[in-house]
Design a protein around this motif. Structure first.
Motif, PDB file in Angstrom:
ATOM      1  N   ASP A   8      -0.493 -11.823 -11.056  1.00 38.22           N
ATOM      2  CA  ASP A   8       0.334 -10.749 -10.513  1.00 38.22           C
ATOM      3  C   ASP A   8       0.730 -10.935  -9.049  1.00 38.22           C
ATOM      4  N   ASP A   9       0.414 -12.111  -8.467  1.00 33.76           N
ATOM      5  CA  ASP A   9       0.913 -12.365  -7.126  1.00 33.76           C
ATOM      6  C   ASP A   9       2.431 -12.495  -7.172  1.00 33.76           C
ATOM      7  N   PRO A  10       3.168 -11.886  -6.198  1.00 34.16           N
ATOM      8  CA  PRO A  10       4.632 -11.975  -6.214  1.00 34.16           C
ATOM      9  C   PRO A  10       5.119 -13.307  -5.642  1.00 34.16           C
ATOM     10  N   PHE A  11       6.169 -13.828  -6.269  1.00 36.63           N
ATOM     11  CA  PHE A  11       6.816 -15.046  -5.767  1.00 36.63           C
ATOM     12  C   PHE A  11       8.318 -14.750  -5.690  1.00 36.63           C
ATOM     13  N   LEU A  18       3.661 -23.131  -8.166  1.00 32.86           N
ATOM     14  CA  LEU A  18       2.663 -22.120  -7.852  1.00 32.86           C
ATOM     15  C   LEU A  18       1.310 -22.809  -7.683  1.00 32.86           C
ATOM     16  N   THR A  19       0.835 -22.945  -6.473  1.00 33.34           N
ATOM     17  CA  THR A  19      -0.443 -23.600  -6.177  1.00 33.34           C
ATOM     18  C   THR A  19      -1.516 -22.546  -5.956  1.00 33.34           C
ATOM     19  N   LEU A  20      -2.628 -22.707  -6.678  1.00 28.04           N
ATOM     20  CA  LEU A  20      -3.745 -21.760  -6.603  1.00 28.04           C
ATOM     21  C   LEU A  20      -3.251 -20.326  -6.802  1.00 28.04           C
ATOM     22  N   TYR A  21      -2.364 -20.159  -7.739  1.00 30.98           N
ATOM     23  CA  TYR A  21      -1.728 -18.865  -8.001  1.00 30.98           C
ATOM     24  C   TYR A  21      -2.711 -17.912  -8.679  1.00 30.98           C
ATOM     25  N   GLN A  22      -2.729 -16.637  -8.212  1.00 27.42           N
ATOM     26  CA  GLN A  22      -3.568 -15.604  -8.799  1.00 27.42           C
ATOM     27  C   GLN A  22      -2.697 -14.628  -9.597  1.00 27.42           C
ATOM     28  N   LEU A  32       3.320 -13.322 -12.537  1.00 30.98           N
ATOM     29  CA  LEU A  32       2.792 -13.721 -13.842  1.00 30.98           C
ATOM     30  C   LEU A  32       1.447 -13.063 -14.065  1.00 30.98           C
ATOM     31  N   GLY A  33       1.285 -12.419 -15.210  1.00 25.50           N
ATOM     32  CA  GLY A  33       0.023 -11.779 -15.533  1.00 25.50           C
ATOM     33  C   GLY A  33      -1.016 -12.789 -15.996  1.00 25.50           C
ATOM     34  N   ALA A  34      -2.253 -12.343 -16.109  1.00 21.83           N
ATOM     35  CA  ALA A  34      -3.344 -13.225 -16.579  1.00 21.83           C
ATOM     36  C   ALA A  34      -3.011 -13.756 -17.962  1.00 21.83           C
ATOM     37  N   GLY A  35      -3.421 -15.004 -18.237  1.00 18.23           N
ATOM     38  CA  GLY A  35      -3.146 -15.618 -19.520  1.00 18.23           C
ATOM     39  C   GLY A  35      -2.728 -17.057 -19.327  1.00 18.23           C
ATOM     40  N   SER A  36      -2.168 -17.631 -20.360  1.00 21.25           N
ATOM     41  CA  SER A  36      -1.838 -19.064 -20.339  1.00 21.25           C
ATOM     42  C   SER A  36      -0.327 -19.273 -20.294  1.00 21.25           C
ATOM     43  N   LEU A  37       0.061 -20.433 -19.742  1.00 22.50           N
ATOM     44  CA  LEU A  37       1.437 -20.907 -19.776  1.00 22.50           C
ATOM     45  C   LEU A  37       1.456 -22.196 -20.571  1.00 22.50           C
TER      46      LEU A  37
END
Length: 579
Positions: free
Chosen positions: A183-186, A177-181, A196-201
């Motif tokens: 809740d963007d769908p993949f 995921l490059t420059l992923y925002q 993926l919602g806002a937050g950390s991985l």
């Protein structure tokens, strides 16, 4: 004898009578050309109705009249001969049903499934993953593990990555995921969609989902339509419900974004739509049932702005109409166990044949046909629908009951026998030649109906100098049928039975029930004394191919009716089943 119908554009089919080998009257030739009169479609429709009436009246005279009857001589306090079923017939009815309308298929027909929609990471990751889309089944039925291989902050870190492995730890896909925002769908290679919602991985954190290529997806009727992650109602992909409304039987049903399937169905049930809405979990369909049973109520669905009808597969559905209660006595005889042994044919009452068709006739049909016949018998089914009663309409006439091979009376619990009237001690029952007064009057009434229809046909266009081609053809053919029956020519035909015809221009009526100017009562008297005179004329003698007046007139009326139907069409005409 062939009767011509060569009258301009009328195109009537010629009718051939049986006595062609006996004589060759002048009517066998085409009439000389004459001026052609005019006729309107309304006049032809009236002619057709009279022909149908003539056929109906003729159809009641299908068999020769009995030559004798049993009558009471002397005595007092006579009661009509009667008999009834010996036991209850056990008849019931098919209960009335309600109109229903239901989903055309499962609300969610997706053949594969996955869960959960909102899994949680192990470890310290704070981002919430969400799964959607349609699993294509490529990974079979398994548990898939998603592991963070390059962590960071969603929406901040330039590159985030995860690996997807099956239960055998085999790598299925690497997600970069490059420059992923947030809740963007993949879309994954197996058709699922990850966001993926806002937050950390956090590095090496994991979450798992179960996938199946053999268990289909199911809608959850208790999840809100705007629910996300594990509150997703799991509608079929591409289907959605939003705030709006639709109508059931003209009643508006509101839909809100946070409604569930069950809350909308409850709203329908509480409305004035007159239906009960349920969710069938076993078949995953919505079922609407009208609250009023019977064949008349309908369920109309329209004006949907919410998407509810499409999402529940009610759009494009049609109602299965309810039915009224059907008493067993109104069903075809062959469908009733009590009458399963009955065969089509003709039963006999007082020597008169009553036809039965077990494929189409109900018990009520047969009883009505008995009562309407010239047998002089009233057939009834008691209020409870359990026993049949046969009663002579003439208090001095016996009642002769014969199934004639149909087995009808045995099935009805009635013994085949001759039943005499109940009489006083000085009375006696004897067989007498001829018909009873009641029988003779019934037959005379029927003949009068035939005469009335016959005469009406000859009244059409009587005030016109030239008959229309169709009217000229039918009058010509009817006269030919009478001539053929009497084995003579001319304009006047008389019989010893009192059934006479006068085709002369000065005649008031063509068909008359009299003899030498006497009244119709003479016909009744002659039927009482010697019905064979009328039998020979109406039904033919024992001579070969001598078919009689009834069959000859029926041939003309039937063929002409068929030709008129072809010319005018059947619009607005009751179907005539008499053949």
């Amino acid at each position: 004898m062939q009767v011509s119908s060569d009258f301009s554009s009328s195109a009537f089919t010629p009718v051939t009578f049986a006595n062609a080998s006996i004589r060759k009257p002048a009517f066998s030739q085409t009439p000389a050309p004459s001026p052609v009169g005019r006729e309107t479609d309304d006049e032809l429709r009236s002619l057709r109705q009279q022909l149908i009436a003539l056929k109906k009246a003729l159809g009641t005279l299908q068999n020769p009249f009995p030559l004798s009857h049993r009558a009471r001589i002397g005595g007092e306090q006579t009661q009509a001969a009667t008999t009834s079923s010996s036991t209850d017939l056990g008849l019931g009815s098919t209960p009335a049903t309600a109109t229903i309308r239901q989903s055309t298929e499962e609300v969610n027909t997706t053949p594969t499934s996955f869960s959960p929609f909102g899994p949680a990471f192990t470890g310290s990751s704070t981002s919430s993953p969400t799964l959607g889309g349609v699993y294509d089944g490529v990974n079979g039925t398994d548990t898939l593990t998603f592991q963070v291989t390059n962590g960071g902050i969603v929406g901040v870190s330039p590159v985030l990555s995860l690996e997807v492995r099956n239960s055998q730890a085999e790598l299925l896909e690497t997600i970069s995921l490059t420059l992923y925002q947030p809740d963007d769908p993949f879309t994954l290679e197996n058709g699922l969609v990850l966001s993926l919602g806002a937050g950390s991985l956090t590095q090496n954190d994991t979450f798992t989902i179960a996938v199946s290529n053999s268990v289909g997806s199911e809608v959850n009727p208790d999840k809100p339509y705007n629910g996300t992650r594990n509150d997703n109602p799991n509608l079929e992909e591409g289907r959605a419900v939003s705030a709006g409304s639709f109508q059931v039987n003209g009643t508006t049903i509101d839909v809100f974004a946070n409604d569930t399937l069950h809350t909308v169905l409850t709203r329908i049930n509480q409305s004035a739509a007159g239906v009960t809405a349920t969710f069938d979990g076993d078949h995953e369909t919505v079922v609407l049932t009208h609250n009023t049973i019977g064949a008349s109520p309908t369920i109309e669905l329209e004006n949907d702005t919410s998407g509810f009808l499409a999402a529940t597969k009610l759009s494009g559905s049609s109602s299965v109409q309810g039915q009224d209660e059907i008493p067993d006595a109104d069903k075809p005889l062959e469908t009733l166990s009590q009458f399963s042994s009955v065969q089509s044919g003709s039963l006999l009452l007082n020597g008169v044949a009553i036809s039965i068709d077990v494929l189409s006739d109900s018990l009520h049909d047969v009883l009505a046909r008995i009562t309407a016949s010239v047998a002089g018998v009233t057939a009834t089914l008691n209020a409870a629908g359990q026993r049949i009663t046969l009663t002579s309409q003439d208090t001095i006439q016996s009642l002769e009951v014969n199934s004639n091979g149909t087995g009808f009376f045995a099935a009805a619990g009635i013994t085949e026998d001759t039943y005499d009237p109940t009489v006083g001690t000085t009375a006696r029952i004897r067989s007498r030649k001829g018909l009873s007064p009641f029988q003779a009057k019934e037959i005379a009434d029927t003949l009068q109906e035939i005469a009335n229809s016959f005469n009406t046909i000859f009244q059409f266009q009587k005030d016109k100098p030239v008959l229309g081609p169709s009217f000229a053809a039918i009058q010509f053919n009817l006269k030919a049928a009478v001539s053929d029956t009497f084995h003579s020519e001319g304009t006047r035909f008389k019989s010893q039975a009192g059934i006479n015809f006068n085709f002369g221009k000065s005649a008031k009526h063509v068909f008359e029930l009299s003899l030498s100017g006497f009244s119709r009562e003479l016909l009744v008297t002659k039927l009482e004394r010697n019905p064979s005179l009328a039998n020979d004329l109406l039904f033919g003698s024992s001579a070969p191919n001598d078919k009689g007046l009834v069959e000859n007139l029926l041939a003309v009326a039937t063929q002409t009716t068929n030709d008129l139907n072809a010319k005018l069409g059947l619009t607005g005409v009751f179907v005539d089943v008499l053949v």
